[in-house]
Each structure stands twice: as C-alpha cells, then as structure tokens.
Motif scaffolding. Structure first.
Motif, PDB file in Angstrom:
ATOM      1  N   GLN A 442       0.804  -1.224   0.000  1.00  0.00           N
ATOM      2  CA  GLN A 442       0.000   0.000   0.000  1.00  0.00           C
ATOM      3  C   GLN A 442       0.835   1.271   0.000  1.00  0.00           C
ATOM      4  O   GLN A 442       0.299   2.368   0.122  1.00  0.00           O
ATOM      5  CB  GLN A 442      -0.952  -0.007   1.197  1.00  0.00           C
ATOM      6  N   TYR A 444       3.349   2.480   2.077  1.00  0.00           N
ATOM      7  CA  TYR A 444       3.805   3.225   3.248  1.00  0.00           C
ATOM      8  C   TYR A 444       4.881   2.437   3.998  1.00  0.00           C
ATOM      9  O   TYR A 444       4.972   2.459   5.219  1.00  0.00           O
ATOM     10  CB  TYR A 444       2.625   3.585   4.174  1.00  0.00           C
ATOM     11  N   THR A 454      -0.145   7.192   8.072  1.00  0.00           N
ATOM     12  CA  THR A 454      -0.886   6.138   7.365  1.00  0.00           C
ATOM     13  C   THR A 454      -0.997   4.884   8.218  1.00  0.00           C
ATOM     14  O   THR A 454      -2.050   4.229   8.257  1.00  0.00           O
ATOM     15  CB  THR A 454      -0.196   5.806   6.036  1.00  0.00           C
ATOM     16  N   LYS A 457      -3.764   4.830  10.600  1.00  0.00           N
ATOM     17  CA  LYS A 457      -5.083   4.631   9.990  1.00  0.00           C
ATOM     18  C   LYS A 457      -5.288   3.166   9.603  1.00  0.00           C
ATOM     19  O   LYS A 457      -6.332   2.575   9.866  1.00  0.00           O
ATOM     20  CB  LYS A 457      -5.219   5.520   8.756  1.00  0.00           C
TER      21      LYS A 457
END
Length: 733
Positions: A442, A444, A454, A457
């Motif tokens: 993804q 990050y 990120t 989250k």
C-alpha cells in the motif's frame, strides 16, 4: 533522396518515448509512480522546446541548450508551484536545491526499493529530461542514430546493474523495439525507407550490448544480505528499510550463535538511529575511539557508581559474510575482545561500525547489567542527555493524527514512565496487527511522519512502524527517544546452552531515556521481541500477534526477558504467486527466441532489399542473391568459376525446366554485360524469384530448415560490419 524538413520532430518524439520506456527500469529501484509521471512531464517539455527551437531555425546544438534550460524551470514549477510563476526565482531555485539535497541524502541512506518521495521523483525526472535531450542531440544533431540508441540502452541497463535488481526481459525487448523505432523514423526522415535487415541488425546490436553489459560490468552496489543470505546492515545504509527488505525475503538463514549473557536472553544491537528530520531515521555515525585504542565509552545516564554487574557474551558468526560493517553487541558494552578489523565506537549508542568488509570470527563482549524497576522508572525524571539534543528533536510539521493520537493515549498518565507504558501497550493492543506485506503493497513502507500517519489509519505494519511510532510519540510528550536495530535473543539450541540467531530475528525497537537510569528498551511490536518486566502489559490487554505468543499475564509475570513468538516462524501476510519472476522468465524466453530467429530475419531482409533495389544496383545484386540462396540451401554454387561455369553448375541444381533455365540464362547475360562491357544492363526480380524457388524445391528438408535458421551466406555478407556512430549496420542502407 532529400531530407524531409518536418521529419526531425518525429525523431525527437520517438526518442522521448524510447527514453521514457527505458526509464521504467527504475521500477524495482523506486516505489510508486510519481517519479515516472514527473519524468513524462519534464521530457515532454524539454523535447518540445528542442523541437520548437529547430523549427524557428536554431541549429541543433543551440536547440539542445534551450531544451536543457527548460529543465530547471519545470523543476522549480513542480517543487514550488506559484513561486516560480510569480517571478520569485531565488526562492524557486532554493526550493529545487533543497529538494535535490534531500534526494541525495535519501539515496545515501535509503535501501532498494527506495521510497518514492517527491524529492527523489524530481531528481529522477530532471535526469530523464537531460538524458532525453542528449539522446535527441546525438540522434538528430550529430546524425548518429545508433549512438543515440546506445544512450537509451544505457538508461535501461544501468539501474539494474547498479542496484543489483536486474533488467526485466520484457522491458529489454520493449527498449530494443523503441531503439529500432528511433532508427526507422530517422531513416524515413532522411528519405531512406527503413530496411528490415538493417533494423534487425541494429536490434541485434542493441540486445547484445545490453546482455554483455549485464554480464561484464561490475556491480557497484550489492546487498550482502541478498547474496550471502545473511541480513547485513552496512554503514551508510538506512537500517530500517534494509530490515524491511530482509524480513520479506522469506528464506530463514542463520546469522550467529552466542553463549553466556548471564544465562539470560540477550538483545544484540547493530545500529542506533536518532537523527530524524521527518522523512527517515538516520543511523548515528561512528564518532568515538577506534576499538582497542582506549576504554569503551561510558553509557549515557548510567552512573559509574550504579548498582550494576557485568556479564560476558561470546558470539560466533554463522559464516564469514554474516557480520557486516556493524558488530552485533549487547548493551551497554564495556569491552570487546577477539575482533579483527578497525571498528570505531559510536559514543551515544555504544555500537561499533567500520568502513569496509572482511570476515569476523568469534568474539566476546562484556556488558553492564543495569537493574530497573517500575517504581524507579516512575520516580525518574527525563531530560536531554548531555550533547544529545537530537534525541528530542522533531520537525515543526507533525501530522495532526499523530499528535491527537499520542495525546489521547497518554491522557491518563502522570509520569513520563506512565506515558511510555501507555504508548507501548496501546500499540500492542489488538487494534494493531503485525504485517510485513501490507505496508509495501500500500506504499507506506518506511519510517517517516507520513508513513506513521498512514500506519495509524491502516493499523498494520511490522517492527519499523511500531518502533518509529512510539519514538515520535515519546518525543512529542517530551521524552528523549531513539530507535535501535538489531537482533532478538534467538532460540536455545537443542542440547546446548547456546542460542541461535537467524534472519527472522532481525528487529527494531525504541529506547527512551530516563535520568539516572539511562536508555531503556520498550517493546511496542505485537508478537515480536519480549516485553520487559519493568514495562508489563495490562492484564486486560490482548496481544495481537501473527504467531503463537505468551499471554499478557504471563509476559507481565515473567521475572526476566523470555523468548516470545519471534522465536518461531513469522506469518507473512499477502503471500501469493509472484508475477515478477513469471514475467521475467517469459521475457527471457522471448529474448532467446528472438536471438534464434535473428539470422533468418537478417537474411530475409537482405533478400528483400536486393530485389527492391535491382533497378539501382543492377544484375550484380541479382547474381549474388542466386549464389547466396544456393549456398544457404547446401547446394553447389560453382563459386570461383566464370559466370558461364557457375550457370552450368546452378542449372544442374534447378533441374531441366526450360523456364527456370531461361531465367538463369537471362540473369547470367545481364551480369556479364554489366561486368565486362559498358552497356547498361537490367535484371528482373521475377527471374530471380523463379530461380530461387527452383533451388528451394530441389533442396532437402534439412537444407531448407538450415537456410531459414542459420543462413551460411551471412558470414560473408556481414563479415565486416560498419559500427561507426554515423553508419548503419549492413543491410540497413
């Protein structure tokens, strides 16, 4: 034929496409797509400026300078937006230089694949534009398309060789095709239609150059972790990102064994990271005495009169390459014996690093054991260690989600220790999971502020994300913090007191500073490491771990650090069939097929060229085609005889057909008139086709196969290829 005035723009456009295709070789080196998008923008603007300058009459050299001049302008617009457009050139230039400085720093610190930061993307985009202008100048300005394609090929192979990532086979074919397109469009621009034989020869040269470069050129950058199976973290590299690469490698390899440590599990440290500017944590550089030239540095915060004991740990590397430029050590080490090589102390973190490799044998490290209890930590104050202001520094712009989350987690805490414990236990709570694959998938996978935001989250990551999150939050709350990279204690070897440390034991954890006690380890990563007895989990916490782990109550009650789930295999989520190796294998297979078919393609192109140019080259080309066809088919040719003698030999090969023999006689007569008189003679392509078809019909099946796959006439035809920059290979015209 005259050169087409409007054709140079087409050559410039195709050259730009070729450079952008070759730039895709950076995909395994840099994450994300921002760098390629910005490269497209800078290349299009730069080459448009070059083409426009030529259209108004500027010479090629001046047009190239105009194109290069647009590159910093585009870079300024990308970095600073309106500041460049409103005339603030000084601030725009400063912004570009700051971006370049950050990009070069990332190159020095980062590991492959690097994070696709805006600064690194800008640097790549500027480089792509410069390469595109140079390739265009060589192709159009110097009229050397073959040399221009070599520039494109270099762009394709250098990243794979420099960073040991290799070049995808399908990409190599795409680059070769784009290089051929440059040559073909350039020939059409000069009024010379492209020839199949010439393009095939140029493609062969491109492929051969790329393959030879892959094999012959040295590899300046190579991860010992990848080559020798040992997770080595070298000086100068970013240990956190390299750690992530090694954890995802999949293969478990032994690194070292150790004994001693007072009979307790020992954490072995490789590097301490304190310098944090917001993008990544940088390792502390060696700044103390060389090992053996004096006493070991004093551990920060640990008083000389503290109630301490010392234990010895004997460490044996698993192989000569298992120990890189950082020596695994317990903390805080006071002496090291048995190490060859010039290791230098890093004073604040008490680690040892060196420049250059070399084998490390068995060595013994003596370290202090500092007792710390929850009561002592709760009573301790915190302050910045002497000379270590970095341990509390943070960028001004911290994402609000990090500040809000940290403040919420420590709202009920009354002391720095309670704050640290609250942050650790919130991260170990079941809301967060250990996952090595999701961050990379993804985008990050790193340790900067944006990555942490990120991570908070998504709530999935591995030790890098947990350690960097806790360290940043601790600094936000006024507690000096840093990150340590090293090895977990490993597992006990059956039938022995020795412990085995493998590549799966690579780990990162935070350390927080307390006055009078020093740097203290915490463990926020669920399912990894062991929770220290002075930092117990709450009895209601549920540890979310990818593998079987001790319960929270058991971890809190354990009087000394014990092995956790890290000793076993770590579950790696997101596993599946990797498409990359499949694509690379398909590319290699296509490349092999292309190389096998190349001689036949060259011969077919040469035949077509001869027949198309009979009106210009005359009977000599037709006669040579007849002889070469017979030679390829393994038939007698009569070479060395007179034209009539050759005709007699070939006539025996084609049979008694009157039509075929009449065509052969007409070709021989035209050849003689051209060779022995001043008369103008013409040969018919139809006669050539009649004779060559007859020769093919009389050949054996094996002879026809060899003629198609390995035509022998090419040895003489291409015996002396013209490789000067301005020339095309034989068959290209």
């Amino acid at each position: 034929m005259p050169e087409r005035s409007g054709g140079r723009g087409a050559v410039t456009a195709v050259t730009g496409v070729a450079v952008l295709v070759a730039a895709l070789s950076l995909m395994p080196v840099v994450n994300g797509a921002l760098w390629w998008i910005e490269s497209c923008v800078t290349v299009i603007v730069a080459l448009s400026s070059v083409g426009g300058s030529r259209r108004i009459g500027l010479p090629s050299a001046a047009a190239a300078l105009v194109g290069l001049a647009t590159v910093p302008i585009v870079a300024a617009l990308i970095v600073s937006g309106s500041s460049a457009a409103t005339g603030s050139s000084a601030s725009a230039a400063a912004a570009v230089m700051d971006a370049f400085t950050a990009a070069f720093r990332q190159i020095y610190l980062d590991a492959v694949p690097a994070q696709g930061t805006a600064e690194l993307a800008l640097l790549i985009a500027v480089g792509a534009a410069v390469v595109a202008v140079v390739a265009d100048f060589v192709t159009v300005g110097l009229r050397a398309p073959v040399a221009g394609t070599l520039v494109v090929i270099a762009v394709a192979i250098v990243p794979g060789k420099a960073f040991a990532t290799g070049t995808n086979g399908l990409l190599l074919l795409a680059v070769a095709a784009s290089a051929l397109a440059v040559i073909a469009v350039d020939r059409r621009r000069r009024g010379r239609p492209p020839r199949v034989a010439g393009l095939a020869a140029a493609g062969a040269i491109a492929v051969v150059v790329a393959l030879l470069a892959q094999v012959i050129l040295p590899t300046p950058y190579a991860s010992q972790a990848a080559s020798a199976g040992a997770p080595i973290i070298d000086a100068g590299a970013n240990p956190l990102l390299r750690l992530g690469q090694d954890l995802r490698r999949g293969a478990t390899t032994p690194v070292l064994t150790y004994t001693g440590g007072g009979g307790q599990p020992v954490y072995l440290r490789l590097a301490v990271l304190e310098d944090f500017q917001g993008d990544t944590w940088a390792p502390n550089p060696p700044d103390g005495n060389v090992l053996g030239s004096g006493a070991a540095p004093q551990a920060p915060g640990v008083a000389q009169s503290a109630d301490t004991t010392t234990t010895s740990t004997t460490i044996t590397p698993a192989s000569d390459s298992a120990i890189g430029d950082r020596l695994p050590l317990p903390y805080p080490a006071v002496s090291v014996q048995g190490v060859d090589g010039r290791f230098q102390w890093e004073d604040k973190g008490l680690t040892l690093a060196r420049s250059g490799g070399g084998a490390v044998g068995t060595y013994t490290a003596r370290a202090v054991t500092v007792a710390a209890t929850p009561a002592e930590l709760r009573a301790a104050s915190v302050s910045v260690p002497s000379g270590d202001e970095q341990s509390l520094s943070l960028p001004a712009a911290v994402p609000s989600i990090i500040r809000r989350t940290a403040d919420r987690w420590v709202a009920a805490a009354r002391t720095p220790y309670d704050m640290a414990l609250a942050i650790q236990n919130q991260l170990r709570d079941g809301a967060f999971s250990y996952d090595e694959s999701t961050p990379a998938a993804q985008g990050y996978d790193g340790d900067g502020l944006g990555v942490i935001a990120t991570f908070l989250k998504v709530k999935a990551g591995y030790c890098i994300h947990f350690a960097s999150t806790m360290a940043v939050m601790a600094r936000l709350e006024g507690i000096p913090a840093r990150i340590v990279v090293g090895y977990q204690p490993g597992t006990v070897q059956p039938g022995s007191r020795a412990r085995v440390v493998t590549s799966d034991d690579l780990h990162a954890w935070p350390e927080l500073y307390f006055d009078g006690i020093g740097w203290v380890r915490f463990e926020p990563t669920p399912g990894r490491g062991s929770v220290p007895t002075y930092a117990p989990l709450p009895s209601t916490a549920v540890t979310s771990a990818p593998t079987k782990a001790p319960s929270a109550a058991a971890a809190a009650a354990t009087p000394t650090p014990t092995d956790s789930a890290a000793a076993g295999p770590v579950h790696r989520t997101g596993a599946g069939v990797a498409i990359g190796p499949v694509l690379q294998g398909g590319g290699v297979a296509l490349l092999v097929l292309l190389l096998l078919a190349l001689p036949g393609l060259l011969r077919a192109g040469l035949r077509r060229r001869r027949l198309a140019r009979l009106s210009r080259d005359g009977p000599d080309a037709a006669w040579r085609e007849i002889l070469d066809t017979a030679l390829d088919l393994g038939l007698e040719t009569g070479r060395g005889l007179s034209p009539r003698g050759i005709e007699a030999v070939v006539a025996e090969q084609v049979g008694r057909s009157a039509e075929v023999r009449a065509s052969l006689a007409r070709l021989r007569g035209a050849y003689e008139r051209q060779a022995y008189s001043r008369d103008t003679a013409q040969a018919s392509a139809a006669d050539v086709q009649v004779v060559t078809r007859a020769l093919q019909a009389r050949a054996t099946p094996s002879g026809r196969v060899l003629a198609a796959v390995a035509p022998r006439s090419l040895v003489g035809t291409l015996g002396t290829p013209r490789l000067a920059f301005g020339w095309s290979p034989p068959g290209s015209g």
